[in-house]
Design an enzyme around this catalytic site. Structure first.
Site, PDB file in Angstrom:
ATOM      1  N   ARG A  50       0.828  -1.204   0.000  1.00  0.00           N
ATOM      2  CA  ARG A  50       0.000   0.000   0.000  1.00  0.00           C
ATOM      3  C   ARG A  50       0.864   1.257   0.000  1.00  0.00           C
ATOM      4  O   ARG A  50       0.478   2.285  -0.531  1.00  0.00           O
ATOM      5  CB  ARG A  50      -0.916  -0.029   1.238  1.00  0.00           C
ATOM      6  CG  ARG A  50      -1.698   1.242   1.528  1.00  0.00           C
ATOM      7  CD  ARG A  50      -2.728   1.498   0.435  1.00  0.00           C
ATOM      8  NE  ARG A  50      -3.499   2.711   0.667  1.00  0.00           N
ATOM      9  CZ  ARG A  50      -3.074   3.929   0.387  1.00  0.00           C
ATOM     10  NH1 ARG A  50      -1.865   4.111  -0.089  1.00  0.00           N
ATOM     11  NH2 ARG A  50      -3.853   4.984   0.598  1.00  0.00           N
ATOM     12  N   TYR A  51       2.039   1.166   0.653  1.00  0.00           N
ATOM     13  CA  TYR A  51       2.941   2.319   0.756  1.00  0.00           C
ATOM     14  C   TYR A  51       4.266   1.951   0.095  1.00  0.00           C
ATOM     15  O   TYR A  51       4.719   0.812   0.184  1.00  0.00           O
ATOM     16  CB  TYR A  51       3.165   2.687   2.227  1.00  0.00           C
ATOM     17  CG  TYR A  51       1.880   2.914   2.979  1.00  0.00           C
ATOM     18  CD1 TYR A  51       1.164   4.095   2.816  1.00  0.00           C
ATOM     19  CD2 TYR A  51       1.363   1.933   3.824  1.00  0.00           C
ATOM     20  CE1 TYR A  51      -0.028   4.296   3.491  1.00  0.00           C
ATOM     21  CE2 TYR A  51       0.174   2.132   4.506  1.00  0.00           C
ATOM     22  CZ  TYR A  51      -0.520   3.310   4.335  1.00  0.00           C
ATOM     23  OH  TYR A  51      -1.695   3.503   4.994  1.00  0.00           O
ATOM     24  N   ARG A 111       7.218   0.038   2.126  1.00  0.00           N
ATOM     25  CA  ARG A 111       7.006  -1.111   3.011  1.00  0.00           C
ATOM     26  C   ARG A 111       5.827  -1.972   2.572  1.00  0.00           C
ATOM     27  O   ARG A 111       4.885  -1.473   1.971  1.00  0.00           O
ATOM     28  CB  ARG A 111       6.800  -0.660   4.460  1.00  0.00           C
ATOM     29  CG  ARG A 111       5.766   0.421   4.651  1.00  0.00           C
ATOM     30  CD  ARG A 111       6.352   1.527   5.537  1.00  0.00           C
ATOM     31  NE  ARG A 111       5.338   2.511   5.957  1.00  0.00           N
ATOM     32  CZ  ARG A 111       5.078   3.615   5.265  1.00  0.00           C
ATOM     33  NH1 ARG A 111       5.692   3.873   4.128  1.00  0.00           N
ATOM     34  NH2 ARG A 111       4.168   4.470   5.705  1.00  0.00           N
ATOM     35  N   CYS A 118      -4.176 -16.854  15.640  1.00  0.00           N
ATOM     36  CA  CYS A 118      -3.797 -16.048  16.804  1.00  0.00           C
ATOM     37  C   CYS A 118      -4.045 -16.896  18.051  1.00  0.00           C
ATOM     38  O   CYS A 118      -4.938 -17.738  18.058  1.00  0.00           O
ATOM     39  CB  CYS A 118      -4.679 -14.812  16.926  1.00  0.00           C
ATOM     40  SG  CYS A 118      -4.422 -13.624  15.631  1.00  0.00           S
ATOM     41  N   CYS A 172      -9.152 -11.054  19.474  1.00  0.00           N
ATOM     42  CA  CYS A 172      -9.569  -9.756  20.022  1.00  0.00           C
ATOM     43  C   CYS A 172     -10.868  -9.381  19.334  1.00  0.00           C
ATOM     44  O   CYS A 172     -10.952  -9.411  18.106  1.00  0.00           O
ATOM     45  CB  CYS A 172      -8.521  -8.701  19.732  1.00  0.00           C
ATOM     46  SG  CYS A 172      -6.852  -9.249  20.116  1.00  0.00           S
ATOM     47  N   CYS A 210     -10.654  -6.882  16.505  1.00  0.00           N
ATOM     48  CA  CYS A 210      -9.718  -7.175  15.408  1.00  0.00           C
ATOM     49  C   CYS A 210     -10.182  -6.545  14.092  1.00  0.00           C
ATOM     50  O   CYS A 210     -11.312  -6.746  13.670  1.00  0.00           O
ATOM     51  CB  CYS A 210      -9.575  -8.681  15.206  1.00  0.00           C
ATOM     52  SG  CYS A 210      -8.381  -9.095  13.919  1.00  0.00           S
ATOM     53  N   ARG A 264      -8.834  -7.186  11.238  1.00  0.00           N
ATOM     54  CA  ARG A 264      -8.627  -8.105  10.121  1.00  0.00           C
ATOM     55  C   ARG A 264      -9.462  -9.366  10.299  1.00  0.00           C
ATOM     56  O   ARG A 264      -9.045 -10.481  10.011  1.00  0.00           O
ATOM     57  CB  ARG A 264      -7.144  -8.426   9.968  1.00  0.00           C
ATOM     58  CG  ARG A 264      -6.765  -8.731   8.527  1.00  0.00           C
ATOM     59  CD  ARG A 264      -5.278  -8.881   8.333  1.00  0.00           C
ATOM     60  NE  ARG A 264      -4.594  -7.674   7.963  1.00  0.00           N
ATOM     61  CZ  ARG A 264      -3.410  -7.284   8.466  1.00  0.00           C
ATOM     62  NH1 ARG A 264      -2.820  -8.004   9.373  1.00  0.00           N
ATOM     63  NH2 ARG A 264      -2.842  -6.179   8.058  1.00  0.00           N
ATOM     64  N   ASP A 298     -11.016   1.136  13.006  1.00  0.00           N
ATOM     65  CA  ASP A 298     -11.376   1.024  11.592  1.00  0.00           C
ATOM     66  C   ASP A 298     -12.856   0.666  11.449  1.00  0.00           C
ATOM     67  O   ASP A 298     -13.458   0.104  12.359  1.00  0.00           O
ATOM     68  CB  ASP A 298     -10.522  -0.063  10.919  1.00  0.00           C
ATOM     69  CG  ASP A 298      -9.050   0.317  10.875  1.00  0.00           C
ATOM     70  OD1 ASP A 298      -8.760   1.512  10.705  1.00  0.00           O
ATOM     71  OD2 ASP A 298      -8.203  -0.579  11.024  1.00  0.00           O
ATOM     72  N   ASP A 340      -6.803   4.952   9.805  1.00  0.00           N
ATOM     73  CA  ASP A 340      -6.622   4.299   8.511  1.00  0.00           C
ATOM     74  C   ASP A 340      -7.932   4.513   7.768  1.00  0.00           C
ATOM     75  O   ASP A 340      -8.958   3.926   8.119  1.00  0.00           O
ATOM     76  CB  ASP A 340      -6.320   2.803   8.709  1.00  0.00           C
ATOM     77  CG  ASP A 340      -5.177   2.340   7.823  1.00  0.00           C
ATOM     78  OD1 ASP A 340      -5.159   2.750   6.644  1.00  0.00           O
ATOM     79  OD2 ASP A 340      -4.318   1.585   8.308  1.00  0.00           O
ATOM     80  N   LYS A 371      -3.229   5.578   5.932  1.00  0.00           N
ATOM     81  CA  LYS A 371      -3.049   6.153   7.266  1.00  0.00           C
ATOM     82  C   LYS A 371      -2.859   7.664   7.201  1.00  0.00           C
ATOM     83  O   LYS A 371      -2.110   8.155   6.372  1.00  0.00           O
ATOM     84  CB  LYS A 371      -1.818   5.544   7.922  1.00  0.00           C
ATOM     85  CG  LYS A 371      -2.013   4.121   8.398  1.00  0.00           C
ATOM     86  CD  LYS A 371      -0.864   3.715   9.306  1.00  0.00           C
ATOM     87  CE  LYS A 371      -0.978   2.258   9.685  1.00  0.00           C
ATOM     88  NZ  LYS A 371      -0.756   1.366   8.514  1.00  0.00           N
TER      89      LYS A 371
HETATM   90  C1  LIG Z   1       0.071   0.433   8.584  1.00  0.00           C
HETATM   91  C2  LIG Z   1       0.596  -0.226   7.416  1.00  0.00           C
HETATM   92  C3  LIG Z   1       1.970  -0.217   7.131  1.00  0.00           C
HETATM   93  C4  LIG Z   1       2.985   0.443   8.030  1.00  0.00           C
HETATM   94  O1  LIG Z   1       2.802   1.815   8.132  1.00  0.00           O
HETATM   95  P1  LIG Z   1       3.759   2.682   9.055  1.00  0.00           P
HETATM   96  O2  LIG Z   1       3.109   4.015   9.091  1.00  0.00           O
HETATM   97  O3  LIG Z   1       5.108   2.697   8.430  1.00  0.00           O
HETATM   98  O4  LIG Z   1       3.805   2.028  10.408  1.00  0.00           O
HETATM   99  C5  LIG Z   1       2.390  -0.855   5.987  1.00  0.00           C
HETATM  100  N1  LIG Z   1       1.521  -1.467   5.148  1.00  0.00           N
HETATM  101  C6  LIG Z   1       0.214  -1.486   5.398  1.00  0.00           C
HETATM  102  C7  LIG Z   1      -0.684  -2.158   4.432  1.00  0.00           C
HETATM  103  C8  LIG Z   1      -0.300  -0.866   6.540  1.00  0.00           C
HETATM  104  O5  LIG Z   1      -1.623  -0.913   6.783  1.00  0.00           O
HETATM  105  S1  SF4 Z   2      -5.996  -7.891  16.752  1.00  0.00           S
HETATM  106 FE1  SF4 Z   2      -6.656  -9.587  15.382  1.00  0.00          FE
HETATM  107  S2  SF4 Z   2      -4.789 -10.280  14.383  1.00  0.00           S
HETATM  108 FE2  SF4 Z   2      -4.153  -9.072  16.182  1.00  0.00          FE
HETATM  109  S3  SF4 Z   2      -3.920 -10.569  17.852  1.00  0.00           S
HETATM  110 FE3  SF4 Z   2      -6.002  -9.784  17.982  1.00  0.00          FE
HETATM  111  S4  SF4 Z   2      -7.240 -11.229  16.785  1.00  0.00           S
HETATM  112 FE4  SF4 Z   2      -5.106 -11.565  16.216  1.00  0.00          FE
END
Ligand SMILES: *Cc1c(COP(=O)(O)O)cnc(C)c1O
Ligand code: SF4
Length: 365
Positions: free
Chosen positions: A94-95, A98, A107, A111, A114, A116, A277, A314, A321
């Site tokens: 996305r960026y 990274r 996990c 949580c 979560c 995701r 989110d 985000d 972000k």
């Molecule tokens: C949050 C995130 C990152 C890391 O972002 P930083 O601002 O550098 O911590 C990288 N990739 C994705 C897809 C993210 O959601």
């Molecule tokens: S936030 Fe989601 S991915 Fe992270 S530890 Fe909790 S359940 Fe697992």
């Protein structure tokens, strides 16, 4: 999983009810709805909950409720559009600099907040050898990428041997690649952080690892958790923390100030404070932005720069972000002075340098 055997993890309402009395909302969670994130609570984390307090902040994070199954309409499965930004199976780009790699969906603890949930606990398991190879090849051919996030799920549910093979696959192709170990294990199951794990990580000295953990409440910083973090830091792996701002858990200046100060005292840098989110099933955790701004402002007054996390959101639909906070920059005065509001609320100004040619103003982008 290595040290997390099933006897130490609560996965059903019946088992849970042997430990504490459930509220009506907790009892109304329908375990058989396929779209729901199943219950998963290590007995270690359960033991930190005060069973007498129905509003215990640790309890809220792990005990499923009927509330999360009420459709809200605002949330979606994948508000960050991670699927759209996937460049290989499980690799999200996305960026520019990274990438995030979904190492596993497993996990030790689920949580309830979560973000995701579309992926977590969906029984897809750890990334396969082929998925790892494809992702490593992508990173090799994209030199602008300097960091990879090993995320999930929780990467530390992999055995030491699996994790070692995964690290090797990437570092063979990119010895300079910084690896972020994104894990909640120090909070959810700190016993996983063994000397063996650390010894294995030390076999990869060509670039740093960073530990990115998630503590949301000061009571999660137990002696065991701190011992786990100490092991990483003593091995030269810096520790950062990402907190999720959660209604009824930590949407409180006192709680967050204590959390951040204690993190810092244990050498963990508070990195991000995340606005929730727009994920389906987490609406009851989201804090109105106005309250978030007030908390951020109060924290900024009280905390040192080191202890202060960056409040960030985000944005939905894959917007990315963005840092959040009250505006300290008010704009430019008629005389061309930049105008600011300082932390005490006074107006202050700052002039641009005089006689600077347009071409000297720096090369952006
Ligand atoms: C949050 C995130 C990152 C890391 O972002 P930083 O601002 O550098 O911590 C990288 N990739 C994705 C897809 C993210 O959601
Ligand atoms: S936030 Fe989601 S991915 Fe992270 S530890 Fe909790 S359940 Fe697992």
């Amino acid at each position: 999983m290595q040290t997390c055997n099933n006897t130490a993890i609560i996965t059903s309402r019946d088992a849970l009810q042997r430990h504490l009395r459930l509220s009506e909302d907790e009892r109304s969670f329908n375990e058989s709805l396929p779209s729901s994130l199943p219950m998963k609570i290590p007995t270690y984390f359960l033991s930190l909950i005060n069973p007498e307090d129905p509003n215990d902040p640790l309890r809220r994070q792990v005990i499923p409720t009927g509330s999360e199954q009420i459709p809200q309409g605002q949330g979606t499965q994948d508000p960050l559009q991670e699927i759209k930004y996937s460049v290989t199976d499980r690799l999200i780009h996305r960026y520019e600099s990274r990438v995030a790699f979904l190492t596993t969906d497993i996990c030790p603890m689920h949580c309830r907040h979560c973000f995701r949930r579309r992926f977590t606990g969906t029984f897809q398991g750890p990334a396969t050898k082929v998925q790892i190879e494809k992702a490593a090849l992508y990173v090799e051919t994209h030199p602008k990428i300097t960091e990879i996030l090993f995320t999930g799920g929780d990467v530390l549910t992999l055995s030491d041997a699996c994790l070692e093979a995964m690290i090797r696959a990437f570092r063979d192709k990119r010895p300079d690649l910084i690896i972020r170990i994104c894990t909640r294990m120090p909070a959810s199951f700190p016993m996983r952080i063994t000397e063996n794990l650390i010894t294995m990580l030390k076999r990869f000295p060509t670039a740093p690892f960073y530990l990115m953990c998630q503590f949301n409440h000061p009571r999660e910083l137990t002696p065991q958790a701190i011992e786990a973090i100490d092991r990483f830091i003593d091995a030269g792996i810096p520790a950062m923390n990402q907190t999720v701002l959660l209604h009824g858990v930590n949407d409180d200046v006192e709680v967050l100030a204590e959390l951040c100060n204690r993190l810092l005292a244990h050498r963990i840098k508070p990195y991000y404070l995340f606005q929730g989110d727009l994920v389906e099933g987490t609406a009851h955790f989201r804090v109105p932005l106005e309250k978030g701004f007030a908390i951020e402002e109060a924290l900024r007054k009280r905390l040192s720069g080191l202890a202060m996390p960056l409040y960030a959101i985000d944005l939905p639909e894959g917007g990315g972000k963005v840092p959040l906070g009250r505006n300290y920059l008010l704009g430019k005065s008629k005389e061309g002075q930049w105008m600011f509001r300082n932390i005490e609320g006074e107006i202050r100004t700052y002039p641009d340098p005089i006689n600077v040619e347009q071409s000297d103003q720096g090369h952006l982008g």
